[in-house]
Design a protein around this motif. Structure first.
Motif, PDB file in Angstrom:
ATOM      1  N   GLY A  91       0.811  -1.210   0.000  1.00 22.78           N
ATOM      2  CA  GLY A  91       0.000   0.000   0.000  1.00 22.78           C
ATOM      3  C   GLY A  91       0.841   1.254   0.000  1.00 22.78           C
ATOM      4  N   ILE A 137       2.183   1.834  -3.520  1.00 26.29           N
ATOM      5  CA  ILE A 137       1.162   2.427  -4.389  1.00 26.29           C
ATOM      6  C   ILE A 137       0.983   3.901  -4.057  1.00 26.29           C
ATOM      7  CG2 ILE A 137      -1.282   2.388  -5.003  1.00 26.29           C
ATOM      8  CD1 ILE A 137      -1.227  -0.650  -4.412  1.00 26.29           C
ATOM      9  N   ALA A 170     -12.013   3.246  -6.625  1.00 25.11           N
ATOM     10  CA  ALA A 170     -11.626   1.844  -6.428  1.00 25.11           C
ATOM     11  C   ALA A 170     -10.120   1.715  -6.217  1.00 25.11           C
ATOM     12  CB  ALA A 170     -12.064   1.003  -7.620  1.00 25.11           C
ATOM     13  N   GLN A 171      -9.343   2.478  -6.961  1.00 24.78           N
ATOM     14  CA  GLN A 171      -7.884   2.438  -6.793  1.00 24.78           C
ATOM     15  C   GLN A 171      -7.467   2.997  -5.437  1.00 24.78           C
ATOM     16  OE1 GLN A 171      -7.060   4.693 -10.391  1.00 24.78           O
ATOM     17  NE2 GLN A 171      -6.071   2.912 -11.350  1.00 24.78           N
ATOM     18  N   GLU A 196      -9.291   2.965  -2.750  1.00 23.40           N
ATOM     19  CA  GLU A 196      -9.689   1.972  -1.750  1.00 23.40           C
ATOM     20  C   GLU A 196      -8.685   0.834  -1.688  1.00 23.40           C
ATOM     21  OE1 GLU A 196     -13.176  -1.365  -1.219  1.00 23.40           O
ATOM     22  OE2 GLU A 196     -13.798   0.651  -1.795  1.00 23.40           O
ATOM     23  N   GLN A 197      -8.233   0.355  -2.846  1.00 27.74           N
ATOM     24  CA  GLN A 197      -7.243  -0.726  -2.852  1.00 27.74           C
ATOM     25  C   GLN A 197      -5.968  -0.309  -2.124  1.00 27.74           C
ATOM     26  OE1 GLN A 197      -5.089  -1.431  -6.456  1.00 27.74           O
ATOM     27  NE2 GLN A 197      -4.874  -3.627  -6.082  1.00 27.74           N
ATOM     28  N   MET A 198      -5.517   0.905  -2.392  1.00 28.42           N
ATOM     29  CA  MET A 198      -4.301   1.388  -1.750  1.00 28.42           C
ATOM     30  C   MET A 198      -4.440   1.391  -0.232  1.00 28.42           C
ATOM     31  SD  MET A 198      -2.344   5.032  -2.293  1.00 28.42           S
ATOM     32  CE  MET A 198      -3.629   6.082  -1.589  1.00 28.42           C
ATOM     33  N   HIS A 199      -5.567   1.905   0.250  1.00 31.26           N
ATOM     34  CA  HIS A 199      -5.715   2.050   1.693  1.00 31.26           C
ATOM     35  C   HIS A 199      -6.090   0.742   2.385  1.00 31.26           C
ATOM     36  CE1 HIS A 199      -4.721   6.175   1.766  1.00 31.26           C
ATOM     37  NE2 HIS A 199      -5.727   6.546   1.002  1.00 31.26           N
ATOM     38  N   GLN A 200      -6.730  -0.185   1.659  1.00 34.03           N
ATOM     39  CA  GLN A 200      -6.948  -1.499   2.246  1.00 34.03           C
ATOM     40  C   GLN A 200      -5.620  -2.178   2.541  1.00 34.03           C
ATOM     41  OE1 GLN A 200      -9.374  -2.813   3.585  1.00 34.03           O
ATOM     42  NE2 GLN A 200     -11.307  -2.534   2.530  1.00 34.03           N
ATOM     43  N   LEU A 201      -4.612  -1.875   1.741  1.00 30.02           N
ATOM     44  CA  LEU A 201      -3.279  -2.425   1.984  1.00 30.02           C
ATOM     45  C   LEU A 201      -2.514  -1.583   3.000  1.00 30.02           C
ATOM     46  CD1 LEU A 201      -2.223  -3.292  -1.684  1.00 30.02           C
ATOM     47  CD2 LEU A 201      -3.199  -4.823   0.024  1.00 30.02           C
ATOM     48  N   ARG A 224     -12.530  -4.796   7.090  1.00 33.93           N
ATOM     49  CA  ARG A 224     -12.557  -4.010   5.866  1.00 33.93           C
ATOM     50  C   ARG A 224     -13.242  -2.666   6.116  1.00 33.93           C
ATOM     51  NH1 ARG A 224     -16.117  -2.242   2.571  1.00 33.93           N
ATOM     52  NH2 ARG A 224     -15.620  -1.747   0.394  1.00 33.93           N
TER      53      ARG A 224
END
Length: 298
Positions: A159, A162, A174-175, A177-182, A215
């Protein structure tokens, strides 16, 4: 925040501070500068959200307090190491953390690099010294895997990579969210899962429920961070306010706007509550922590 929750939180925070101090090498042990800087980075500051989550998740399954203490300390050490490295000039280049100079400012860049490396290693030492008369070795190994996975390229480090590559770019929701989920969510999930694993092997339904909760709070934590970065001052935050905008980094506020970001955080809080329904009253502290994450002011 209820008085009972406030008392519980203060008790866990104080206990975690004592545990963290005990799990670190003494400042007088050689190499003294490194050990002193490790203690500077880890002790005497922070909300201890990850230890709080570990203890709250441990309560779901009546986990042994000594095992939860090690799980909580291990994930907090990984978190602290990530902050030390994140603040360095080669990454986010910040001079303030938890209301005091960052490690590379208080010491030097080489020491800050080593502090992060040493805290990461110490986290696994702390877990490795858990009493296998209390926790089965196979479950302890599963805890190692959870922490390692959350820390690496498929978690926090990924994360952060990214994030660094996204400066000045326009990301989709969506991008982002993916970054911050990591970057943020992976270690928050690890805290929850490690606390639960301190009590028992998790079945598929239990893991799914904890994943949904994690999540939701992971994203909510970052959304609120972005809101606070845009609205609070440095003294309140204990770190440099407005830095994301100054560095031209994509945030929930820059993509959605301030009020929609606040509304999203509230939606995620409700999703976190709903995910805990299978656990009933034993999930009270996890629900209260979801509230704290969304309603915090710093």
């Amino acid at each position: 925040m209820t008085a009972a929750f406030d008392d519980w939180m203060k008790t866990v925070q104080a206990g975690s501070e004592n545990d963290l101090s005990g799990f670190l090498p003494a400042a007088t042990a050689t190499p003294t500068k490194l050990h002193e800087a490790m203690r500077y980075a880890l002790l005497g500051g922070g909300k201890r959200v990850r230890p709080l989550l570990a203890y709250a998740a441990g309560a779901l399954f009546d986990a042994d307090a000594a095992i939860v203490a090690r799980a909580a300390a291990a994930v907090e050490m990984i978190h602290a190491y990530s902050l030390v490295h994140d603040d360095m000039p080669c990454m986010d280049d910040d001079a303030l953390r938890r209301g005091k100079p960052t490690v590379h400012i208080a010491y030097d860049e080489a020491t800050a690099l080593l502090v992060g490396d040493a805290l990461q290693s110490q986290a696994f030492v702390v877990l490795a010294e858990a009493d296998i008369n209390i926790i089965p070795p196979a479950r302890l190994a599963a805890m190692f895997k959870v922490l390692a996975h959350a820390s690496g390229s498929a978690g926090m480090c990924g994360g952060q990579a990214i994030d660094l590559d996204s400066v000045g770019l326009s990301l989709s929701l969506a991008q982002l969210e993916q970054m911050h989920q990591l970057k943020t969510g992976a270690l928050l999930r690890a805290a929850v899962v490690l606390g639960a694993l301190a009590g028992k092997d998790l079945n598929a339904a239990e893991m799914a429920a904890l994943d949904k909760y994690s999540r939701a709070i992971g994203l909510a934590f970052q959304v609120v961070d972005d809101v606070l970065d845009a609205t609070a001052d440095s003294a309140t935050l204990g770190k440099t306010a407005g830095k994301d905008a100054a560095d031209n980094k994509p945030t929930y506020v820059s993509i959605l706007g301030l009020e929609p970001s606040r509304a999203l955080a509230e939606t995620l809080r409700l999703e976190a509550h709903a995910a805990l329904a299978p656990f009933g009253d034993k999930a009270l502290r996890l629900r209260e922590l979801a509230d704290l994450i969304v309603q915090r002011k710093a």
